[in-house]
Design a protein around this motif. Sequence first.
Motif, mmCIF file in Angstrom:
data_model
loop_
_atom_site.group_PDB
_atom_site.id
_atom_site.type_symbol
_atom_site.label_atom_id
_atom_site.label_comp_id
_atom_site.label_asym_id
_atom_site.label_seq_id
_atom_site.Cartn_x
_atom_site.Cartn_y
_atom_site.Cartn_z
ATOM 1 N N LEU A 61 0.840 -1.202 0.000
ATOM 2 C CA LEU A 61 0.000 0.000 0.000
ATOM 3 C C LEU A 61 0.873 1.248 0.000
ATOM 4 C CD1 LEU A 61 -2.842 -0.972 2.497
ATOM 5 C CD2 LEU A 61 -3.080 -0.556 0.038
ATOM 6 N N GLY A 62 1.966 1.209 0.744
ATOM 7 C CA GLY A 62 2.915 2.323 0.726
ATOM 8 C C GLY A 62 3.526 2.518 -0.647
ATOM 9 N N TRP A 63 3.797 1.421 -1.345
ATOM 10 C CA TRP A 63 4.326 1.514 -2.710
ATOM 11 C C TRP A 63 3.302 2.178 -3.619
ATOM 12 C CZ3 TRP A 63 3.213 0.165 -7.655
ATOM 13 C CH2 TRP A 63 4.255 0.165 -8.574
ATOM 14 N N LEU A 64 2.044 1.753 -3.506
ATOM 15 C CA LEU A 64 0.994 2.370 -4.322
ATOM 16 C C LEU A 64 0.869 3.860 -4.014
ATOM 17 C CD1 LEU A 64 -1.781 -0.393 -4.156
ATOM 18 C CD2 LEU A 64 -0.337 0.181 -6.124
ATOM 19 N N GLU A 65 0.987 4.209 -2.743
ATOM 20 C CA GLU A 65 0.918 5.630 -2.364
ATOM 21 C C GLU A 65 2.109 6.404 -2.924
ATOM 22 O OE1 GLU A 65 0.022 8.139 1.643
ATOM 23 O OE2 GLU A 65 1.696 6.714 1.746
ATOM 24 N N SER A 66 3.288 5.825 -2.860
ATOM 25 C CA SER A 66 4.486 6.529 -3.343
ATOM 26 C C SER A 66 4.436 6.765 -4.851
ATOM 27 C CB SER A 66 5.752 5.755 -2.981
ATOM 28 O OG SER A 66 5.858 4.573 -3.743
ATOM 29 N N HIS A 67 3.647 5.979 -5.567
ATOM 30 C CA HIS A 67 3.488 6.151 -7.005
ATOM 31 C C HIS A 67 2.212 6.921 -7.356
ATOM 32 C CE1 HIS A 67 6.696 3.193 -7.049
ATOM 33 N NE2 HIS A 67 6.925 3.580 -8.288
ATOM 34 N N GLY A 68 1.525 7.430 -6.337
ATOM 35 C CA GLY A 68 0.353 8.259 -6.559
ATOM 36 C C GLY A 68 -0.906 7.501 -6.926
ATOM 37 N N LEU A 69 -0.930 6.191 -6.701
ATOM 38 C CA LEU A 69 -2.082 5.386 -7.088
ATOM 39 C C LEU A 69 -3.102 5.230 -5.971
ATOM 40 C CD1 LEU A 69 -0.120 2.586 -8.983
ATOM 41 C CD2 LEU A 69 -1.185 4.630 -9.935
ATOM 42 N N ALA A 70 -2.691 5.449 -4.739
ATOM 43 C CA ALA A 70 -3.580 5.300 -3.591
ATOM 44 C C ALA A 70 -3.240 6.356 -2.549
ATOM 45 C CB ALA A 70 -3.441 3.903 -2.981
ATOM 46 N N ALA A 71 -4.242 6.686 -1.749
ATOM 47 C CA ALA A 71 -4.046 7.587 -0.612
ATOM 48 C C ALA A 71 -4.300 6.774 0.651
ATOM 49 C CB ALA A 71 -5.008 8.770 -0.691
ATOM 50 N N LEU A 72 -3.392 6.882 1.619
ATOM 51 C CA LEU A 72 -3.494 6.079 2.836
ATOM 52 C C LEU A 72 -3.920 6.921 4.025
ATOM 53 C CD1 LEU A 72 -0.289 3.855 2.631
ATOM 54 C CD2 LEU A 72 -2.588 3.386 1.778
ATOM 55 N N GLY A 73 -4.671 6.292 4.905
ATOM 56 C CA GLY A 73 -5.023 6.875 6.194
ATOM 57 C C GLY A 73 -4.352 6.059 7.276
ATOM 58 N N ALA A 85 -7.202 9.424 -8.369
ATOM 59 C CA ALA A 85 -7.610 9.557 -9.778
ATOM 60 C C ALA A 85 -6.616 8.844 -10.691
ATOM 61 C CB ALA A 85 -7.737 11.028 -10.156
ATOM 62 N N LEU A 86 -5.323 8.964 -10.388
ATOM 63 C CA LEU A 86 -4.319 8.273 -11.187
ATOM 64 C C LEU A 86 -4.458 6.761 -11.050
ATOM 65 C CD1 LEU A 86 -1.858 8.236 -13.040
ATOM 66 C CD2 LEU A 86 -0.417 8.480 -10.999
ATOM 67 N N GLY A 87 -4.729 6.287 -9.844
ATOM 68 C CA GLY A 87 -4.937 4.862 -9.634
ATOM 69 C C GLY A 87 -6.121 4.338 -10.428
ATOM 70 N N GLU A 88 -7.173 5.122 -10.485
ATOM 71 C CA GLU A 88 -8.336 4.741 -11.283
ATOM 72 C C GLU A 88 -7.980 4.700 -12.769
ATOM 73 O OE1 GLU A 88 -12.827 6.392 -12.122
ATOM 74 O OE2 GLU A 88 -11.900 6.802 -10.189
ATOM 75 N N ASP A 89 -7.220 5.673 -13.224
ATOM 76 C CA ASP A 89 -6.802 5.692 -14.630
ATOM 77 C C ASP A 89 -5.923 4.497 -14.978
ATOM 78 O OD1 ASP A 89 -8.218 7.998 -15.126
ATOM 79 O OD2 ASP A 89 -6.481 9.331 -14.947
ATOM 80 N N VAL A 90 -5.024 4.139 -14.084
ATOM 81 C CA VAL A 90 -4.155 2.974 -14.327
ATOM 82 C C VAL A 90 -4.998 1.708 -14.358
ATOM 83 C CG1 VAL A 90 -2.342 1.520 -13.325
ATOM 84 C CG2 VAL A 90 -2.029 3.991 -13.465
ATOM 85 N N TYR A 91 -5.931 1.571 -13.420
ATOM 86 C CA TYR A 91 -6.762 0.372 -13.385
ATOM 87 C C TYR A 91 -7.618 0.249 -14.653
ATOM 88 C CZ TYR A 91 -10.053 -3.195 -12.136
ATOM 89 O OH TYR A 91 -10.798 -4.339 -12.160
ATOM 90 N N GLU A 92 -8.122 1.369 -15.135
ATOM 91 C CA GLU A 92 -9.007 1.355 -16.304
ATOM 92 C C GLU A 92 -8.249 1.493 -17.624
ATOM 93 O OE1 GLU A 92 -11.922 4.333 -15.411
ATOM 94 O OE2 GLU A 92 -12.949 3.023 -13.977
ATOM 95 N N TYR A 93 -6.933 1.352 -17.586
ATOM 96 C CA TYR A 93 -6.071 1.365 -18.782
ATOM 97 C C TYR A 93 -6.091 2.703 -19.523
ATOM 98 C CZ TYR A 93 -5.660 -3.658 -18.149
ATOM 99 O OH TYR A 93 -5.394 -4.908 -17.630
ATOM 100 N N ARG A 94 -6.378 3.772 -18.815
ATOM 101 C CA ARG A 94 -6.309 5.107 -19.420
ATOM 102 C C ARG A 94 -4.947 5.740 -19.212
ATOM 103 N NH1 ARG A 94 -11.854 6.113 -16.949
ATOM 104 N NH2 ARG A 94 -10.615 6.942 -15.258
ATOM 105 N N ALA A 95 -4.135 5.130 -18.348
ATOM 106 C CA ALA A 95 -2.784 5.616 -18.077
ATOM 107 C C ALA A 95 -1.845 4.419 -18.022
ATOM 108 C CB ALA A 95 -2.740 6.383 -16.750
ATOM 109 N N GLU A 96 -0.570 4.681 -18.297
ATOM 110 C CA GLU A 96 0.441 3.633 -18.228
ATOM 111 C C GLU A 96 0.634 3.194 -16.776
ATOM 112 O OE1 GLU A 96 2.252 1.989 -20.595
ATOM 113 O OE2 GLU A 96 0.896 2.967 -22.014
ATOM 114 N N ALA A 97 0.775 1.901 -16.590
ATOM 115 C CA ALA A 97 1.066 1.377 -15.257
ATOM 116 C C ALA A 97 2.557 1.544 -14.983
ATOM 117 C CB ALA A 97 0.696 -0.094 -15.173
ATOM 118 N N PRO A 98 2.918 1.977 -13.786
ATOM 119 C CA PRO A 98 4.341 2.075 -13.469
ATOM 120 C C PRO A 98 4.977 0.692 -13.435
ATOM 121 C CG PRO A 98 3.010 2.516 -11.520
ATOM 122 C CD PRO A 98 2.064 2.379 -12.674
#
Length: 107
Positions: A61-73, A85-98
């Motif tokens: 989860l920290g990795w996803l946060e560091s790449h801007g794909l998730a926000a952690l609480g 928003a970037l995580g949603e774009d990556v999941y929906e193939y609108r953006a390149e996956a890191p």
Amino acid sequence: MTERRIDAALDMARAHREALRWVLLTALWHARPYGALETLLAACAADVGLAATSDETRRELGWLESHGLAALGRDGPVWSARLTALGEDVYEYRAEAPAGIARPPKW
């Protein structure tokens, strides 16, 4: 251990991490817009056959946060996460996956 066996073990660990990242991203996509607790995310990983400890789940989860794909609480003893928003774009193939996430090829 031979060098070849060590390389295979390292590749398996890397494949596990990358697959876990994709499963976490998928679970967060399904939990939109509210997000999910780390315990639910670990259960999702277990349901698809990826055994992940709490520490592994938090690390990825920290990795996803560091790449801007998730926000952690991190407010309490149990973490929460939500998709950005970037995580949603990556999941929906609108953006390149890191590099480092095992996103399957688009149909």
